[in-house]
Design a protein around this motif. Structure first.
Motif, PDB file in Angstrom:
ATOM      1  N   ARG A  60       0.816  -1.228   0.000  1.00  0.00           N
ATOM      2  CA  ARG A  60       0.000   0.000   0.000  1.00  0.00           C
ATOM      3  C   ARG A  60       0.844   1.269   0.000  1.00  0.00           C
ATOM      4  NH1 ARG A  60      -3.705  -1.455   5.039  1.00  0.00           N
ATOM      5  NH2 ARG A  60      -4.317   0.742   4.817  1.00  0.00           N
ATOM      6  N   ASP A  61       2.153   1.114  -0.231  1.00  0.00           N
ATOM      7  CA  ASP A  61       3.048   2.266  -0.364  1.00  0.00           C
ATOM      8  C   ASP A  61       2.902   3.229   0.810  1.00  0.00           C
ATOM      9  OD1 ASP A  61       4.966   3.896  -1.455  1.00  0.00           O
ATOM     10  OD2 ASP A  61       3.602   4.930  -2.812  1.00  0.00           O
ATOM     11  N   ARG A  62       3.150   2.708   2.014  1.00  0.00           N
ATOM     12  CA  ARG A  62       3.010   3.526   3.224  1.00  0.00           C
ATOM     13  C   ARG A  62       4.349   4.006   3.780  1.00  0.00           C
ATOM     14  NH1 ARG A  62      -0.893  -0.366   6.639  1.00  0.00           N
ATOM     15  NH2 ARG A  62       0.308  -1.939   5.487  1.00  0.00           N
ATOM     16  N   GLN A  63       5.407   3.911   2.995  1.00  0.00           N
ATOM     17  CA  GLN A  63       6.707   4.315   3.507  1.00  0.00           C
ATOM     18  C   GLN A  63       6.757   5.802   3.857  1.00  0.00           C
ATOM     19  OE1 GLN A  63      10.228   3.157   1.427  1.00  0.00           O
ATOM     20  NE2 GLN A  63       9.721   0.981   1.431  1.00  0.00           N
ATOM     21  N   GLY A  64       6.160   6.628   3.031  1.00  0.00           N
ATOM     22  CA  GLY A  64       6.154   8.062   3.321  1.00  0.00           C
ATOM     23  C   GLY A  64       5.382   8.377   4.581  1.00  0.00           C
ATOM     24  N   ALA A  65       4.198   7.777   4.719  1.00  0.00           N
ATOM     25  CA  ALA A  65       3.387   8.002   5.922  1.00  0.00           C
ATOM     26  C   ALA A  65       4.113   7.481   7.161  1.00  0.00           C
ATOM     27  CB  ALA A  65       2.032   7.311   5.771  1.00  0.00           C
ATOM     28  N   PHE A  66       4.754   6.330   7.029  1.00  0.00           N
ATOM     29  CA  PHE A  66       5.522   5.779   8.154  1.00  0.00           C
ATOM     30  C   PHE A  66       6.641   6.720   8.568  1.00  0.00           C
ATOM     31  CE2 PHE A  66       9.514   3.641   9.207  1.00  0.00           C
ATOM     32  CZ  PHE A  66       9.185   3.104  10.454  1.00  0.00           C
ATOM     33  N   THR A  67       7.367   7.243   7.601  1.00  0.00           N
ATOM     34  CA  THR A  67       8.498   8.127   7.921  1.00  0.00           C
ATOM     35  C   THR A  67       8.026   9.365   8.662  1.00  0.00           C
ATOM     36  OG1 THR A  67       9.689   7.329   5.957  1.00  0.00           O
ATOM     37  CG2 THR A  67      10.434   9.397   6.930  1.00  0.00           C
ATOM     38  N   GLN A  68       6.939   9.981   8.198  1.00  0.00           N
ATOM     39  CA  GLN A  68       6.429  11.182   8.873  1.00  0.00           C
ATOM     40  C   GLN A  68       5.931  10.864  10.276  1.00  0.00           C
ATOM     41  OE1 GLN A  68       6.848  14.289   7.772  1.00  0.00           O
ATOM     42  NE2 GLN A  68       7.952  13.292   6.086  1.00  0.00           N
ATOM     43  N   ARG A  69       5.269   9.711  10.432  1.00  0.00           N
ATOM     44  CA  ARG A  69       4.792   9.313  11.764  1.00  0.00           C
ATOM     45  C   ARG A  69       5.972   9.028  12.689  1.00  0.00           C
ATOM     46  NH1 ARG A  69       3.950   9.239  16.026  1.00  0.00           N
ATOM     47  NH2 ARG A  69       2.618   7.941  17.346  1.00  0.00           N
ATOM     48  N   LEU A  70       7.002   8.381  12.167  1.00  0.00           N
ATOM     49  CA  LEU A  70       8.190   8.080  12.958  1.00  0.00           C
ATOM     50  C   LEU A  70       8.863   9.363  13.432  1.00  0.00           C
ATOM     51  CD1 LEU A  70      10.204   5.948  14.004  1.00  0.00           C
ATOM     52  CD2 LEU A  70      11.357   6.086  11.782  1.00  0.00           C
ATOM     53  N   ILE A  71       8.929  10.349  12.573  1.00  0.00           N
ATOM     54  CA  ILE A  71       9.531  11.623  12.954  1.00  0.00           C
ATOM     55  C   ILE A  71       8.736  12.282  14.083  1.00  0.00           C
ATOM     56  CG2 ILE A  71       9.947  13.980  12.118  1.00  0.00           C
ATOM     57  CD1 ILE A  71      10.737  12.694   9.413  1.00  0.00           C
TER      58      ILE A  71
END
Length: 347
Positions: A60-71
């Protein structure tokens, strides 16, 4: 992949099982500044059959959302951190995270935390790496962000044994990954090997050890294959698809690992880890010495001021949460448990 641990031998209790919306760090009124950080990146392009760490094949291409949440989570953790001395990024396959997201994450770490000690000669910033994901652009970004150590998952150099483990990489790419790391200026490389693979002989293990040590690494993590519950490997075993390694052979293999590493100048400093003097994994030793570390990312385990916890091991829960995510397996400070853990890890 991965060899991060969360040590605990406490008895079962409802406290350990419940999901709490109040993160244990919210319960700590005064905490000494923590100098170690573990980050969990859950993405994999294939789930290895022996692995019981939290990882997902994300369609589901959630890498961008994951990165922002991780930050966001890191920003919430930063006030508890002193100058960081160790950072360890495990998974999953952290190097599967796209380079653009790595650049964003590393810039945020630099902004939110004091990395002056990480960038000093004694600092340690480790990222786990799958050989197939190694590339010059990524390694340059990691180096510029302070990464000075890669933990590379080789597991075996025998194609048949890699297939048994459902490891999807070509054996020759391990050496290529090490060469790329050195070219990028990432000074330290560690290799992971697994032994007691079904069908593996002592001679096969010898070849793996000679090949790994011949690459000039200064750290080797060598684990005997364990059959964790709810993994495909254990299900295949229960169906009778293969026989586990003979126990006597497994003992011989363990001794061969010890002997080969000693002959190569790598001391056994922990149950499954061997290193040249001064090249021990400092972050791993934080775990074994009951140190404190902050934890970020889904399923990441932390230990601060006697509290132990694990972030909820579900990416969906993690992305929907704010600041500190829900925690599971929460253990409040317990002097008896702390003493038991010190005795266990001391032995």
């Amino acid at each position: 992949m991965g060899h991060h641990i969360a040590i605990s031998i406490a008895g079962q209790s409802s406290e350990r099982e419940r999901l709490t919306n109040t993160h244990p760090l919210a319960e700590i009124s005064r905490s000494p500044l923590v100098r170690s950080l573990y980050i969990h990146v859950p993405f994999c392009f294939h789930k290895c059959h022996y692995c019981d760490f939290y990882s997902i094949v994300d369609s589901r291409d959630r890498q961008g959302a994951f990165t922002q949440r991780l930050i966001q989570e890191l920003a919430a953790l930063a006030p508890l951190a002193g100058p960081l001395e160790t950072v360890f990024v495990g998974g999953g396959t952290p190097t599967l995270l796209q380079t653009v997201h790595w650049r964003t994450l590393l810039e945020a770490l630099e902004t939110q935390f004091d990395l002056s000690k990480i960038r000093a000669p004694e600092g340690e910033f480790t990222v786990e790496c799958n050989p197939e994901t190694a590339n010059p652009e990524l390694f340059d970004v990691l180096r510029d962000g302070g990464v000075n150590r890669l933990s590379i998952g080789a597991q075996s150099f025998h194609p048949g044994h890699l297939k048994t483990l459902e490891r999807w990489h070509e054996p020759e790419n391990v050496a290529k990954a090490i060469a790329l790391a050195r070219s990028a200026g990432i000074e330290r490389q560690s290799l992971d090997l697994i032994f007691a693979i079904p069908g593996q002989s002592l001679q096969d293990l010898d070849v793996d050890l000679v090949t790994a040590l011949g690459l000039g690494v200064t750290h080797l993590s060598c684990y005997n294959l364990t059959y964790e519950s709810n993994t495909p490997m254990t299900k295949r075993l229960s169906r009778g698809e293969f026989e586990p390694a003979n126990e006597d052979l497994e003992v011989d293999m363990q001794q061969r690992v010890i002997d080969r590493c000693a002959a190569a100048g790598l001391d056994r400093y922990e149950i499954s880890n061997f290193a040249s003097p001064g090249r021990e994994c400092a972050h791993n030793l934080v775990y074994w010495r009951q140190g404190q570390w902050l934890a970020a990312g889904p399923s990441a385990s932390g230990h601060v001021a006697g509290w132990r916890w694990k972030n909820s091991p579900r990416l969906g829960d993690y992305l929907e949460s704010a600041r500190l995510p829900p925690a599971v397996d929460v253990e409040p400070p317990d002097q008896a448990r702390a003493l038991s853990e010190r005795l266990m890890t001391g032995l």
